[in-house]
Design a protein around this motif. Structure first.
Motif, mmCIF file in Angstrom:
data_model
loop_
_atom_site.group_PDB
_atom_site.id
_atom_site.type_symbol
_atom_site.label_atom_id
_atom_site.label_comp_id
_atom_site.label_asym_id
_atom_site.label_seq_id
_atom_site.Cartn_x
_atom_site.Cartn_y
_atom_site.Cartn_z
ATOM 1 N N ALA A 51 44.126 40.002 25.039
ATOM 2 C CA ALA A 51 43.036 39.476 24.196
ATOM 3 C C ALA A 51 42.021 40.558 23.840
ATOM 4 O O ALA A 51 41.188 40.394 22.959
ATOM 5 N N SER A 52 42.124 41.678 24.543
ATOM 6 C CA SER A 52 41.108 42.725 24.483
ATOM 7 C C SER A 52 40.903 43.288 23.080
ATOM 8 O O SER A 52 41.801 43.252 22.244
ATOM 9 N N ALA A 53 39.708 43.857 22.865
ATOM 10 C CA ALA A 53 39.432 44.545 21.605
ATOM 11 C C ALA A 53 40.002 45.962 21.623
ATOM 12 O O ALA A 53 40.065 46.614 20.578
ATOM 13 N N ASN A 176 56.034 34.263 35.778
ATOM 14 C CA ASN A 176 55.988 32.842 36.168
ATOM 15 C C ASN A 176 56.089 32.685 37.676
ATOM 16 O O ASN A 176 56.751 31.790 38.191
ATOM 17 N N THR A 177 55.427 33.583 38.383
ATOM 18 C CA THR A 177 55.483 33.618 39.839
ATOM 19 C C THR A 177 54.065 33.722 40.410
ATOM 20 O O THR A 177 53.621 34.809 40.799
ATOM 21 N N PRO A 178 53.330 32.620 40.418
ATOM 22 C CA PRO A 178 51.957 32.688 40.933
ATOM 23 C C PRO A 178 51.909 32.881 42.438
ATOM 24 O O PRO A 178 52.667 32.247 43.179
ATOM 25 N N ASN A 206 45.370 43.195 44.769
ATOM 26 C CA ASN A 206 44.886 42.035 44.031
ATOM 27 C C ASN A 206 44.398 42.479 42.658
ATOM 28 O O ASN A 206 43.283 42.965 42.514
ATOM 29 N N CYS A 207 45.275 42.340 41.658
ATOM 30 C CA CYS A 207 44.938 42.696 40.266
ATOM 31 C C CYS A 207 44.932 41.426 39.433
ATOM 32 O O CYS A 207 45.460 41.411 38.307
ATOM 33 N N ALA A 208 44.376 40.353 39.968
ATOM 34 C CA ALA A 208 44.497 39.047 39.330
ATOM 35 C C ALA A 208 43.364 38.744 38.354
ATOM 36 O O ALA A 208 43.125 37.585 38.008
ATOM 37 N N GLY A 209 42.667 39.760 37.880
ATOM 38 C CA GLY A 209 41.670 39.570 36.831
ATOM 39 C C GLY A 209 40.629 38.526 37.222
ATOM 40 O O GLY A 209 40.051 38.559 38.311
ATOM 41 N N ALA A 210 40.405 37.565 36.332
ATOM 42 C CA ALA A 210 39.392 36.527 36.593
ATOM 43 C C ALA A 210 39.759 35.666 37.794
ATOM 44 O O ALA A 210 38.895 35.005 38.376
HETATM 45 C C1 LIG Z 1 38.145 39.337 24.276
HETATM 46 C C2 LIG Z 1 38.079 40.547 25.155
HETATM 47 C C3 LIG Z 1 37.732 41.794 24.594
HETATM 48 C C4 LIG Z 1 37.689 42.932 25.409
HETATM 49 N N1 LIG Z 1 37.414 44.146 24.839
HETATM 50 C C5 LIG Z 1 37.439 45.259 25.602
HETATM 51 C C6 LIG Z 1 37.233 46.545 25.025
HETATM 52 O O1 LIG Z 1 37.054 46.691 23.815
HETATM 53 N N2 LIG Z 1 37.244 47.640 25.853
HETATM 54 C C7 LIG Z 1 37.436 47.523 27.197
HETATM 55 O O2 LIG Z 1 37.412 48.532 27.893
HETATM 56 N N3 LIG Z 1 37.665 46.313 27.758
HETATM 57 C C8 LIG Z 1 37.672 45.201 27.005
HETATM 58 N N4 LIG Z 1 37.899 43.988 27.571
HETATM 59 C C9 LIG Z 1 38.138 43.921 29.004
HETATM 60 C C10 LIG Z 1 39.554 44.296 29.357
HETATM 61 O O3 LIG Z 1 40.473 43.733 28.442
HETATM 62 C C11 LIG Z 1 39.828 43.819 30.779
HETATM 63 O O4 LIG Z 1 38.858 44.381 31.649
HETATM 64 C C12 LIG Z 1 41.200 44.225 31.283
HETATM 65 O O5 LIG Z 1 42.202 43.846 30.372
HETATM 66 C C13 LIG Z 1 41.420 43.552 32.634
HETATM 67 O O6 LIG Z 1 42.768 43.687 32.980
HETATM 68 P P1 LIG Z 1 43.278 42.936 34.264
HETATM 69 O O7 LIG Z 1 44.670 43.376 34.468
HETATM 70 O O8 LIG Z 1 42.282 43.104 35.367
HETATM 71 O O9 LIG Z 1 43.172 41.390 33.899
HETATM 72 P P2 LIG Z 1 44.205 40.427 33.123
HETATM 73 O O10 LIG Z 1 44.766 41.071 31.922
HETATM 74 O O11 LIG Z 1 43.506 39.118 32.948
HETATM 75 O O12 LIG Z 1 45.406 40.276 34.152
HETATM 76 C C14 LIG Z 1 45.298 39.528 35.322
HETATM 77 C C15 LIG Z 1 46.630 38.865 35.503
HETATM 78 O O13 LIG Z 1 46.695 38.254 36.789
HETATM 79 C C16 LIG Z 1 47.478 37.107 36.663
HETATM 80 N N5 LIG Z 1 47.204 36.231 37.800
HETATM 81 C C17 LIG Z 1 46.106 35.494 38.038
HETATM 82 N N6 LIG Z 1 46.220 34.819 39.200
HETATM 83 C C18 LIG Z 1 47.426 35.144 39.711
HETATM 84 C C19 LIG Z 1 48.133 34.747 40.873
HETATM 85 N N7 LIG Z 1 47.609 33.899 41.755
HETATM 86 N N8 LIG Z 1 49.368 35.251 41.070
HETATM 87 C C20 LIG Z 1 49.917 36.139 40.184
HETATM 88 N N9 LIG Z 1 49.292 36.524 39.062
HETATM 89 C C21 LIG Z 1 48.057 36.045 38.836
HETATM 90 C C22 LIG Z 1 47.063 36.513 35.332
HETATM 91 O O14 LIG Z 1 48.040 35.620 34.817
HETATM 92 C C23 LIG Z 1 46.885 37.762 34.489
HETATM 93 O O15 LIG Z 1 48.045 38.078 33.739
HETATM 94 C C24 LIG Z 1 37.961 42.833 26.792
HETATM 95 C C25 LIG Z 1 38.311 41.592 27.349
HETATM 96 C C26 LIG Z 1 38.388 40.462 26.540
HETATM 97 C C27 LIG Z 1 38.780 39.153 27.150
#
Ligand SMILES: Cc1cc2nc3c(=O)[nH]c(=O)nc-3n(C[C@H](O)[C@H](O)[C@H](O)COP(=O)(O)OP(=O)(O)OC[C@H]3O[C@@H](n4cnc5c(N)ncnc54)[C@H](O)[C@@H]3O)c2cc1C
Length: 378
Positions: A51-53, A176-178, A206-210
């Motif tokens: 979804a990122s920009a 598809n493996t939570p 733990n790279c589970a984002g939100a």
């Molecule tokens: C709209 C938007 C715009 C943005 N724009 C920018 C930008 O311009 N520049 C910038 O630097 N950053 C930007 N960001 C931030 C950036 O995109 C994020 O910080 C980064 O993508 C985070 O990556 P991540 O892997 O931590 O999270 P995610 O991509 O959310 O990945 C986390 C993953 O964990 C998985 N997960 C969750 N719980 C479990 C579980 N129990 N078991 C297994 N898997 C699990 C989820 O399904 C997900 O796929 C933006 C974010 C958004 C939403």
């Protein structure tokens, strides 16, 4: 959970979450010779990462993040070598515009802060120079803070390239493996998935984002990270009017024009996030305010038509810094989540940082400000 497991597997590292942070971690660890299994609840890149920009910004970073943001730029430039694809990365200046005196004072204070810390990547440009660079700006702007060698990349293209690279290095990616449980099991960390499978490894990440905050809380490590649905809009192609990536001081707006003329507009307006379902909803009042901010800065956009709006769920920490470092409660567990709206820029580097943490090596960066237990005392 571990007791009822259907089968076990024994990699060196288990990565929870297949966003760009988890994929980058898997790539770096596998390249260092580790056997890695990545467990993704949905599909790789499903949430914040696609979804990122795609802004790759060292401009106006929190002082604790500047060193990592500058180092990550070098890795983005090397994307073809590291990830087998350029990931759409292009170098571009980032320009943070001041629309009034208070904003200009804010930019001057910011420059004093970064130069006082020994950084020289940011510079202030005056009004004439700003309009020379960005003639389409509305007439009221006073100056800007600029980084010349920042950039942007294509998030979806990056997800695919990181994923392909991980697979080519032998990473087992299970979608598809939570993950449902994280427990300590002797010398290993035991990860239980929703289907009853158990995995054990010396290291789990733990790279589970939100969703990372929920997993941290489950191992007795509450963090102040809230789920936010960040909103974006893209317009139809319009004639070229702006080259740099634009942000503003004191107003929620980020904006860039693609090569084909579409304009991607964001800035931190929030929709509604539902962690339980993974769904998110737009707040159209926020979309309208975001677009009004864009038109105020670039009147040429007044007649541009919107073709798509979307949002992605991101974990945002109270102090806007990621949760990055070893768990304080569970040996072998490393947290790397909550990148607070700006983790895309850092993602190629974070894998290397986590790889080094897993190997017990001290990395070049001060990770103190990102410590998972920093919320404990407040
Ligand atoms: C709209 C938007 C715009 C943005 N724009 C920018 C930008 O311009 N520049 C910038 O630097 N950053 C930007 N960001 C931030 C950036 O995109 C994020 O910080 C980064 O993508 C985070 O990556 P991540 O892997 O931590 O999270 P995610 O991509 O959310 O990945 C986390 C993953 O964990 C998985 N997960 C969750 N719980 C479990 C579980 N129990 N078991 C297994 N898997 C699990 C989820 O399904 C997900 O796929 C933006 C974010 C958004 C939403």
């Amino acid at each position: 959970m571990a007791g009822g497991a259907a089968k076990t597997a024994r990699p060196d590292m288990i990565v929870i979450g297949g966003g760009l942070i988890g994929l980058s971690t898997a790539v770096a660890a596998a390249r260092a010779g580790m056997a890695v299994t990545l467990l993704e609840a949905r599909t790789c890149g499903r949430h914040a990462s696609s979804a990122s920009a795609g802004g790759v910004r060292s401009l106006n970073r929190h002082p604790s993040e500047i060193a990592m943001a500058r180092a990550a730029l070098e890795l983005w430039r090397r994307a073809p070598e590291l990830f087998g694809d350029h990931c759409g990365y292009a170098e571009s200046s980032q320009v943070r515009v001041a629309e009034d005196e208070a904003a200009l004072d804010g930019l001057k204070a910011r420059l004093a802060l970064s130069t006082g810390l020994g950084w020289n990547h940011e510079k202030l440009i005056e009004r004439d120079e700003l309009y020379r660079r960005v003639p389409a700006l509305a007439g009221h702007c006073l100056g800007a803070l600029v980084v010349e060698d920042d950039g942007f990349a294509d998030p979806l293209r990056a997800v695919h390239a990181f994923r392909r690279t991980a697979r080519s290095l032998g990473v087992t990616i299970l979608e598809n493996t939570p993950v449902a449980t994280i427990e300590r099991d002797g010398a290993a960390v035991a990860i239980g998935t929703a289907d009853g499978t158990a995995y054990r490894a010396a290291t789990a990440v733990n790279c589970a984002g939100a969703w990372g905050a929920g997993l941290a809380a489950a191992v007795g490590e509450p963090v102040d990270v809230r789920p936010v649905a960040l909103q974006m809009t893209v317009t139809e192609p319009v004639p070229a009017f702006v080259k740099p990536v634009i942000g503003t001081q004191g107003r929620k707006l980020s904006l860039k024009q693609s090569e084909i003329g579409t304009v991607v507009i964001g800035g931190g307006f929030e929709g509604r996030a539902d962690l339980a379902t993974g769904d998110s909803d737009l707040d159209f009042e926020g979309v309208t305010l975001n677009l009004a901010n864009a038109v105020r800065l670039f009147p040429v956009l007044a007649t541009a038509r919107v073709v798509r709006t979307w949002c992605g769920i991101e974990g945002i920490a109270r102090d806007d810094l990621p949760v990055l470092g070893p768990s304080a409660t569970m040996p072998g567990l490393i947290h790397a989540f909550g990148f607070s709206g700006h983790g895309f820029a850092l993602c190629p580097l974070i894998g290397e940082v986590v790889r080094d943490l897993a190997g017990g090596r001290n990395h070049a960066f001060d990770l103190g400000p990102f410590a998972p237990d920093r919320f404990a005392s407040t």
